[in-house]
Design a protein around this motif. Structure first.
Motif: not given
Length: 413
Positions: A241-251
């Motif tokens: 969940r954190l990996g998804y969230n951080d990637a979406m925030k990065t983009f």
């Protein structure tokens, strides 16, 4: 243009990379090359053969027995503190002269399809270290002998001395992190002109990019992922969940830092409350304290509190009141949750807190919840009148807690 995904090592934290992969799929971001070290090499092989749901299955149901064959490690208990896990691992390593991860090899055999891997148009490379020759091995898909993919994945992940070494053709191999834990140079040497690097920030050597004109976008955990040998579905699911969230925030598709909000929510929330928030802060101002307050609360030249400071206060409240930092929040729901949790607190003994402040009892005063509730009650007692000396002093003694209490006070009006 060729885009590469580069995945670092990090043991059980590797679940985070599957969450990033989910985000890349959501964003329809394609890639031509994957390179990885250790667990990043394993996840990279799954990305190369383009079997997302196998990767999801691998991590969603992970257990210690899927990795370790030693009985001394046992199952991971999520209630165990990290120090207890360190001790358990140290005991197992000492007893068996390195953890035996042969069960991981069996799990890899289930998750990987070597034929599909080799037929994929996506290129692949991994890093390991030949302990016998003491030389790093940078090996690509075409260079890995047929039938040896599993062996080289295990070699790249052989975190010696915690894990036993991996033997390939009578030579000993160890974790690639001893040479390069984030192989961006390998990706560039394979033709990548753009790189998305997922760095789990675990122990290992990272080498500076040697190639010009290669754009690198880094995705790194903003929250604690847990002990690198905590192979348990609870940590894995949270990590994804954190990996998804951080990637979406990065983009720029989601908002927030350690907490995650729907895109645009934080801006609209700031616009909604900033004027009243600032008006309340202005009640603290005196000629003597203007400069101090501006520094403490980061008030801009336009007499507005800085949006970053404002949003940081929201996340501070989320952490203080124990909200799940792996979820994606609607700001209205988030506000209701923190308000509810504060209102459900037990009655605050104001006389006791005043005495603790007077005595500078730091152990007691480090309880952010109590201080926030105390300040919140003081704000309500003022009933929109000019703030008294007590509140003014509290704002300087406990600036974070004061801003948090003020935020809660305003959103409930």
């Amino acid at each position: 243009m060729k885009r590469a995904i580069v995945l670092s090592g990090g043991g059980a934290r590797g679940a985070y990379q599957i969450g990033v992969w989910k985000a890349l799929r959501k964003l329809n971001i394609k890639y031509d090359i994957v390179t990885g070290t250790s667990v990043g090499a394993l996840n990279g092989a799954l990305m190369t053969q383009n079997t997302y749901y196998r990767g999801l299955w691998f991590w969603y149901n992970i257990k210690a027995k899927n990795v370790f064959s030693t009985d001394s490690m046992g199952e991971i208990n999520i209630k165990e503190k990290e120090t207890a896990l360190y001790k358990k691992c140290a005991k197992a390593i000492s007893k068996d002269h390195g953890l035996d991860a042969s069960n991981l090899s069996k799990t890899i055999d289930i998750a990987l399809d070597e034929e599909r891997f080799r037929k994929s148009k996506i290129d692949y490379g991994l890093i390991t270290v030949n302990l016998t020759t003491k030389k790093p091995i940078k090996i690509t898909k075409n260079e890995i002998p047929k039938g040896k993919l599993n062996d080289y994945l295990m070699a790249s992940a052989a975190c010696y001395p915690a894990f036993k070494t991996k033997t390939i053709d009578d030579e000993e191999y160890i974790d690639g992190a001893y040479y390069d834990n984030l192989p961006i140079n390998l990706a560039a040497s394979m033709g990548a002109t753009e790189i998305i690097a997922v760095d789990l920030k675990s122990l290992g050597i990272r080498r500076r990019l040697k190639y010009d004109n290669v754009k690198v976008t880094y995705i790194t955990p903003r929250n604690k992922l847990g002990f690198l040998l905590s192979f348990h579905k609870y940590y894995a699911r949270r990590g994804m969940r954190l990996g998804y969230n951080d990637a979406m925030k990065t983009f720029k598709k989601l908002d927030g830092d350690k907490f995650t909000f729907k895109h645009g929510d934080l801006d609209s929330n700031y616009k909604k409350y900033k004027e009243e928030y600032q008006n309340n802060l202005n009640k603290l101002k005196t000629k003597k304290k203007d400069n101090i307050l501006e520094k403490v609360f980061k008030i801009t030249n336009k007499n507005e509190i800085d949006i970053r400071k404002f949003n940081k206060t929201i996340e501070f409240l989320g952490k203080t009141f124990d909200l799940d930092d792996s979820l994606i929040y609607n700001i209205r729901i988030f506000n209701k949750k923190i308000s509810y949790r504060m209102m459900k607190m037990e009655h605050i003994d104001k006389k006791l807190i005043k005495q603790k402040i007077k005595d500078m009892d730091l152990k007691y005063l480090f309880n952010n919840k109590n201080i926030i509730k105390y300040i919140y009650d003081e704000l309500n007692a003022c009933n929109n009148s000019k703030y008294n000396k007590t509140l003014s002093n509290l704002s300087l003694l406990f600036p974070k807690e004061f801003l948090g209490a003020l935020y809660l006070y305003i959103i409930q009006k």
